[in-house]
Design a protein around this motif. Structure first.
Motif, PDB file in Angstrom:
ATOM      1  N   PHE A 137       0.843  -1.184   0.000  1.00 53.97           N
ATOM      2  CA  PHE A 137       0.000   0.000   0.000  1.00 53.97           C
ATOM      3  C   PHE A 137       0.885   1.243   0.000  1.00 53.97           C
ATOM      4  O   PHE A 137       1.908   1.275   0.674  1.00 53.97           O
ATOM      5  N   ARG A 138       0.449   2.265  -0.749  1.00 50.84           N
ATOM      6  CA  ARG A 138       1.215   3.513  -0.794  1.00 50.84           C
ATOM      7  C   ARG A 138       0.277   4.693  -1.012  1.00 50.84           C
ATOM      8  O   ARG A 138      -0.560   4.651  -1.924  1.00 50.84           O
ATOM      9  N   ALA A 139       0.424   5.714  -0.180  1.00 51.92           N
ATOM     10  CA  ALA A 139      -0.276   6.983  -0.390  1.00 51.92           C
ATOM     11  C   ALA A 139       0.605   7.815  -1.307  1.00 51.92           C
ATOM     12  O   ALA A 139       1.495   8.526  -0.856  1.00 51.92           O
ATOM     13  N   ALA A 140       0.372   7.715  -2.605  1.00 51.71           N
ATOM     14  CA  ALA A 140       1.374   8.137  -3.584  1.00 51.71           C
ATOM     15  C   ALA A 140       1.369   9.614  -3.925  1.00 51.71           C
ATOM     16  O   ALA A 140       2.317  10.100  -4.548  1.00 51.71           O
ATOM     17  N   GLY A 141       0.324  10.345  -3.545  1.00 51.79           N
ATOM     18  CA  GLY A 141       0.244  11.733  -3.990  1.00 51.79           C
ATOM     19  C   GLY A 141       1.436  12.567  -3.594  1.00 51.79           C
ATOM     20  O   GLY A 141       1.928  13.394  -4.372  1.00 51.79           O
ATOM     21  N   ILE A 142       1.939  12.346  -2.381  1.00 46.94           N
ATOM     22  CA  ILE A 142       3.063  13.140  -1.889  1.00 46.94           C
ATOM     23  C   ILE A 142       4.314  12.909  -2.734  1.00 46.94           C
ATOM     24  O   ILE A 142       5.152  13.796  -2.905  1.00 46.94           O
ATOM     25  N   SER A 154      -7.474  10.918   3.711  1.00 43.31           N
ATOM     26  CA  SER A 154      -7.127  11.528   4.994  1.00 43.31           C
ATOM     27  C   SER A 154      -8.240  11.378   6.023  1.00 43.31           C
ATOM     28  O   SER A 154      -8.034  11.633   7.213  1.00 43.31           O
ATOM     29  N   TYR A 155      -9.407  10.951   5.591  1.00 40.25           N
ATOM     30  CA  TYR A 155     -10.502  10.617   6.505  1.00 40.25           C
ATOM     31  C   TYR A 155     -10.444   9.137   6.886  1.00 40.25           C
ATOM     32  O   TYR A 155     -10.542   8.781   8.064  1.00 40.25           O
ATOM     33  N   LEU A 156     -10.294   8.269   5.899  1.00 40.68           N
ATOM     34  CA  LEU A 156     -10.421   6.831   6.124  1.00 40.68           C
ATOM     35  C   LEU A 156      -9.186   6.214   6.778  1.00 40.68           C
ATOM     36  O   LEU A 156      -9.313   5.343   7.653  1.00 40.68           O
ATOM     37  N   LEU A 157      -7.986   6.639   6.371  1.00 38.74           N
ATOM     38  CA  LEU A 157      -6.787   5.984   6.884  1.00 38.74           C
ATOM     39  C   LEU A 157      -6.598   6.194   8.383  1.00 38.74           C
ATOM     40  O   LEU A 157      -6.311   5.221   9.102  1.00 38.74           O
ATOM     41  N   PRO A 158      -6.728   7.422   8.922  1.00 41.72           N
ATOM     42  CA  PRO A 158      -6.581   7.567  10.381  1.00 41.72           C
ATOM     43  C   PRO A 158      -7.596   6.741  11.163  1.00 41.72           C
ATOM     44  O   PRO A 158      -7.297   6.244  12.249  1.00 41.72           O
ATOM     45  N   ARG A 159      -8.786   6.574  10.615  1.00 45.27           N
ATOM     46  CA  ARG A 159      -9.795   5.784  11.301  1.00 45.27           C
ATOM     47  C   ARG A 159      -9.491   4.298  11.246  1.00 45.27           C
ATOM     48  O   ARG A 159      -9.951   3.539  12.106  1.00 45.27           O
ATOM     49  N   ARG A 165       0.177   6.820  12.836  1.00 48.35           N
ATOM     50  CA  ARG A 165       0.617   5.974  11.721  1.00 48.35           C
ATOM     51  C   ARG A 165       0.149   6.542  10.385  1.00 48.35           C
ATOM     52  O   ARG A 165       0.877   6.510   9.393  1.00 48.35           O
ATOM     53  N   ALA A 166      -1.080   7.059  10.356  1.00 52.01           N
ATOM     54  CA  ALA A 166      -1.589   7.619   9.105  1.00 52.01           C
ATOM     55  C   ALA A 166      -0.771   8.835   8.676  1.00 52.01           C
ATOM     56  O   ALA A 166      -0.429   8.981   7.491  1.00 52.01           O
ATOM     57  N   PHE A 167      -0.452   9.719   9.621  1.00 55.88           N
ATOM     58  CA  PHE A 167       0.379  10.887   9.300  1.00 55.88           C
ATOM     59  C   PHE A 167       1.717  10.434   8.726  1.00 55.88           C
ATOM     60  O   PHE A 167       2.184  10.975   7.718  1.00 55.88           O
ATOM     61  N   LEU A 171       2.703  11.220   4.887  1.00 56.82           N
ATOM     62  CA  LEU A 171       3.719  12.259   4.684  1.00 56.82           C
ATOM     63  C   LEU A 171       5.040  11.698   4.166  1.00 56.82           C
ATOM     64  O   LEU A 171       5.822  12.427   3.568  1.00 56.82           O
ATOM     65  N   SER A 172       5.294  10.418   4.391  1.00 59.92           N
ATOM     66  CA  SER A 172       6.551   9.819   3.913  1.00 59.92           C
ATOM     67  C   SER A 172       6.421   9.226   2.514  1.00 59.92           C
ATOM     68  O   SER A 172       7.409   9.078   1.809  1.00 59.92           O
ATOM     69  N   GLY A 173       5.212   8.867   2.121  1.00 57.36           N
ATOM     70  CA  GLY A 173       5.019   8.248   0.812  1.00 57.36           C
ATOM     71  C   GLY A 173       5.644   6.877   0.685  1.00 57.36           C
ATOM     72  O   GLY A 173       5.838   6.375  -0.418  1.00 57.36           O
ATOM     73  N   ARG A 174       5.929   6.232   1.807  1.00 56.70           N
ATOM     74  CA  ARG A 174       6.609   4.930   1.754  1.00 56.70           C
ATOM     75  C   ARG A 174       5.611   3.794   1.548  1.00 56.70           C
ATOM     76  O   ARG A 174       4.392   3.966   1.706  1.00 56.70           O
ATOM     77  N   ASP A 175       6.140   2.636   1.199  1.00 56.29           N
ATOM     78  CA  ASP A 175       5.313   1.458   0.995  1.00 56.29           C
ATOM     79  C   ASP A 175       5.052   0.747   2.324  1.00 56.29           C
ATOM     80  O   ASP A 175       5.925   0.696   3.200  1.00 56.29           O
ATOM     81  N   VAL A 176       3.867   0.195   2.437  1.00 61.53           N
ATOM     82  CA  VAL A 176       3.477  -0.626   3.583  1.00 61.53           C
ATOM     83  C   VAL A 176       3.180  -2.021   3.051  1.00 61.53           C
ATOM     84  O   VAL A 176       2.226  -2.196   2.285  1.00 61.53           O
ATOM     85  N   ASP A 177       4.010  -3.001   3.410  1.00 65.16           N
ATOM     86  CA  ASP A 177       3.782  -4.347   2.891  1.00 65.16           C
ATOM     87  C   ASP A 177       2.653  -5.034   3.644  1.00 65.16           C
ATOM     88  O   ASP A 177       2.112  -4.517   4.634  1.00 65.16           O
TER      89      ASP A 177
END
Length: 269
Positions: A137-142, A154-159, A165-167, A171-177
């Motif tokens: 998984f990657r939040a790629a926009g950054i 930004s609504y669903l991930l923190p929940r 962890r969501a921040f 903000l890092s744009g890193r991958d989560v295996d």
């Protein structure tokens, strides 16, 4: 609906929806997302379908925005570039809303990368299972010089995993295996790739065995709880839902009889 969206019925009352553009890692081109949205809306109205499983063809779940061949946005003739951009975002937002609003529980079978908008699609599902070793998984926009906030992320991930962890992930744009995703609660389980769909079907069949209003109201209450302004207001909604099922069905009596008789319950409603 489209060669880009496939629908199968692998088990009774279970629909499998597959994003089918593997050569583009099932990227969110508009000629994929429009039939995907419409397919989901149709399945939501199909009273034979009790659970929906969503996955991607090939090696990817969904790689997010298609920057090379985005397809044509419907209904944009005569609009300026700025308004076309608004219409395109509105259309993609509607896909996420459609997933979340489905009557049936939706299980995301994350078989490979879920990047950017693909992560948002996974988060809009009610339950997520991931293929160990293949899914990430990657939040790629950054990473693309944009914000990481899109399509409800930004609504669903923190929940789903908590704010800190969501921040960090956004903000890092890193991958989560898949292993980390399971550990932090982004997915319910990481399973072997060859068993991913079977695990989803087994879970779906368990859900199918329960009463339809019980399942639908539980899903609604879970989502409403994430939006609730106060515990008191949410408890009122929960109580009304429970009373509705208790007073308008014979499910509770059937469950009691089944336990006494040592058999699975057979819910008529």
């Amino acid at each position: 609906m489209s060669d880009f969206v496939l629908v199968e019925r692998p088990r009774p009352h279970v629909a499998l929806v597959t994003l089918n553009r593997p050569e583009r890692m099932n990227a969110m081109a508009f000629d994929v997302m429009v039939p995907f949205r419409d397919t989901l809306a149709g399945l939501s109205r199909d009273n034979d379908v009790r659970v929906v499983v969503v996955t991607g063809a090939g090696r990817g779940f969904c790689s997010g925005a298609d920057q090379e061949s985005p397809g044509r946005i419907p209904g944009i003739d005569g609009l300026t570039v700025s308004t076309i951009a608004l219409r395109s975002m509105e259309l993609l937002d509607d896909v996420v809303r459609t997933l979340r609003r489905m009557h049936q529980p939706v299980i995301a079978a994350v078989n490979g990368p879920a990047i950017g908008g693909g992560l948002c699609l996974a988060l809009a599902a009610d339950i997520r299972l991931a293929a160990s070793g293949d899914a990430y998984f990657r939040a790629a926009g950054i990473n693309n010089g944009l914000t990481a906030s899109e399509l409800g992320l930004s609504y669903l991930l923190p929940r789903a995993i908590g704010s800190s962890r969501a921040f960090e992930i956004m903000l890092s744009g890193r991958d989560v295996d898949a292993a980390e995703a399971e550990r932090v609660g982004l997915v319910s389980r990481a399973v072997e790739p060859d068993g991913l769909l079977d695990a989803c079907y087994e879970l779906a069949e368990r859900i199918v065995g329960f009463s339809r209003p019980g399942v639908e109201l539980t899903k609604r209450m879970l989502w409403a709880g994430l939006d609730a302004g106060s515990l008191e207001a949410h408890m009122d909604h929960e109580g009304l839902g429970q009373l509705f099922v208790r007073l308008t069905t014979r499910n509770f009596e059937e469950a009691t009889r089944a336990r006494r008789q040592g058999r699975p319950p057979r819910f008529a409603d």
